[in-house]
Design an enzyme around this catalytic site. Structure first.
Site, PDB file in Angstrom:
ATOM      1  N   LYS A 130       0.824  -1.217   0.000  1.00 50.45           N
ATOM      2  CA  LYS A 130       0.000   0.000   0.000  1.00 50.45           C
ATOM      3  C   LYS A 130       0.859   1.268   0.000  1.00 50.45           C
ATOM      4  O   LYS A 130       0.502   2.266  -0.614  1.00 50.45           O
ATOM      5  CB  LYS A 130      -0.950   0.008   1.214  1.00 50.45           C
ATOM      6  N   LYS A 210      -2.179 -11.453  -8.927  1.00 48.40           N
ATOM      7  CA  LYS A 210      -3.469 -11.813  -8.339  1.00 48.40           C
ATOM      8  C   LYS A 210      -4.558 -10.914  -8.922  1.00 48.40           C
ATOM      9  O   LYS A 210      -4.318  -9.712  -9.121  1.00 48.40           O
ATOM     10  CB  LYS A 210      -3.317 -11.581  -6.828  1.00 48.40           C
ATOM     11  N   LYS A 213      -8.864  -5.356  -8.071  1.00 48.34           N
ATOM     12  CA  LYS A 213      -9.363  -4.118  -8.675  1.00 48.34           C
ATOM     13  C   LYS A 213      -8.241  -3.083  -8.773  1.00 48.34           C
ATOM     14  O   LYS A 213      -8.127  -2.357  -9.757  1.00 48.34           O
ATOM     15  CB  LYS A 213     -10.517  -3.564  -7.838  1.00 48.34           C
TER      16      LYS A 213
END
Ligand code: TYM
Length: 341
Positions: A130, A210, A213
């Site tokens: 992140k 993976k 979104k």
């Protein structure tokens, strides 16, 4: 059992001590439910609801670590609820609710923070990802995210957590937090275990990462058929199969792997690839049409639900109400043990 809380939608509140083992999972209101969510987690949410006392949560507090648009968050929360219901979660057989409707999650998170070393959080792979993905918004919530996830699970003393493999590190951290708490304050929480489906990691249309979104490599299973066709036709297959006459390798081709979940004849399809009887484009066309057909009833149900938002709100409110006695009982026990009362 006695309780101050009125039965929600005719269903009794959950007992503090469940008669069946409890399962819990959470999903972010990301605005789009993709094939990875379904094959990796939602199918197990539905299956486990038959055998266990199942609680499922749309984690809007978690979403705030990346989403700061209030209207979008509200809309996406409703869309995720409609998606889960459309994909088979039955509010008569499980409890579905929104995380912020049970604010005890945030309160318990704070208490768990006090047994969680910062170093455990800093080494979490998703935190590091992140930081890369949103370098201008490295808010404190990103670091504390796994502690909130642990609180979500343990407030209901759930022992099983259906998730995809990408959540393995978070689950391990939840277990460590539980051990740290139990060591300091006495046996309180069970150590939760991850439960995986046969597809714990679904790769995205790029065939490498993976499905997610945030990467933009999804197959949006409840989207319009043309969108699903476009996404499937864009999938990367066996990169070593250059010419149509080259034999394919179904074991490493993402399209072939996904066929396993959409028909019993996948061995025949694979044989066609190995012998170059079929080409990658043929295989993608088959997959796209099968996905569209498989999810057609869910897509219809989704549209119906979205046309009746009060029905969705009612289900979510009833879910949060049912959980009140358990959340209150856990908070009372934890506060007692920690010296807060
Ligand atoms: P989230 O919203 O990213 O994903 C929801 C569920 O879908 C699974 N999943 C996948 N499985 C296989 N392949 C994929 N490509 C794929 N993409 C997503 C995820 O593993 C997950 O099970 N941190 C969690 C939400 C959460 C939670 C919890 C989960 C908050 N509190 C407590 C379990 C228990 C998350 O962001 O999931």
């Amino acid at each position: 059992m006695t309780s101050d809380v009125a039965p929600a939608n005719g269903r009794a509140p959950l007992a503090a001590n469940p008669s069946r083992p409890r399962t819990f999972s959470g999903i972010q209101p990301s605005g789009v439910v993709h094939l990875g969510n379904d094959l990796g987690a939602i199918r197990n949410y539905v299956a486990l609801a038959d055998q266990y006392e199942a609680i499922y949560c749309i984690v809007d507090y978690h979403a705030l670590t990346s989403t700061h648009d209030a209207d979008a968050l509200r809309q996406q929360t409703r869309e995720m609820a409609a998606s889960l219901l459309a994909l088979g979660l039955d509010p008569d057989r499980c409890t579905l609710f929104v995380q912020s409707h049970r604010p005890e999650h945030a309160e318990l998170m704070w208490l768990l923070c006090t047994v969680t070393p910062v170093s455990w959080l800093e080494r979490t792979p998703t935190y590091k990802e992140k930081v890369q993905q949103q370098p201008d918004d490295v808010n404190h919530g990103l670091l504390t995210y796994p502690v909130l996830q642990a609180a979500d699970i343990v407030i209901y003393k759930a022992s099983m957590v259906p998730v995809g493999r990408d959540q393995a590190a978070h689950l391990e951290l939840s277990r460590e937090i539980v051990r740290a708490f139990n060591r300091r304050y006495g046996e309180t929480f069970p150590e939760p275990k991850a439960v995986y489906t046969e597809a714990p990691v679904v790769l995205g249309t790029d065939g490498v990462r993976k499905m997610s979104k945030s990467v933009g490599n999804t197959i949006d299973i409840l989207g319009e058929p043309d969108l699903v066709r476009k996404q499937v036709m864009s999938m990367v297959t066996d990169t070593q199969r250059i010419k149509r006459t080259d034999p394919g390798r179904p074991e490493i081709c993402n399209v072939c792997q996904l066929q396993r979940f959409f028909g019993d004849d996948y061995e025949d399809l694979w044989e066609g690839e190995r012998t170059a009887r079929t080409g990658c484009v043929d295989m993608k066309k088959v997959l796209a049409e099968r996905i569209i057909r498989h999810y057609a009833p869910a897509r219809e149900r989704y549209a119906e639900l979205m046309a009746h938002p009060t029905e969705i709100e009612g289900i979510l409110e009833a879910g949060a109400d049912r959980l009140a006695p358990v959340a209150t009982a856990t908070m009372a026990e934890v506060k007692e043990k920690m010296g807060l009362r």
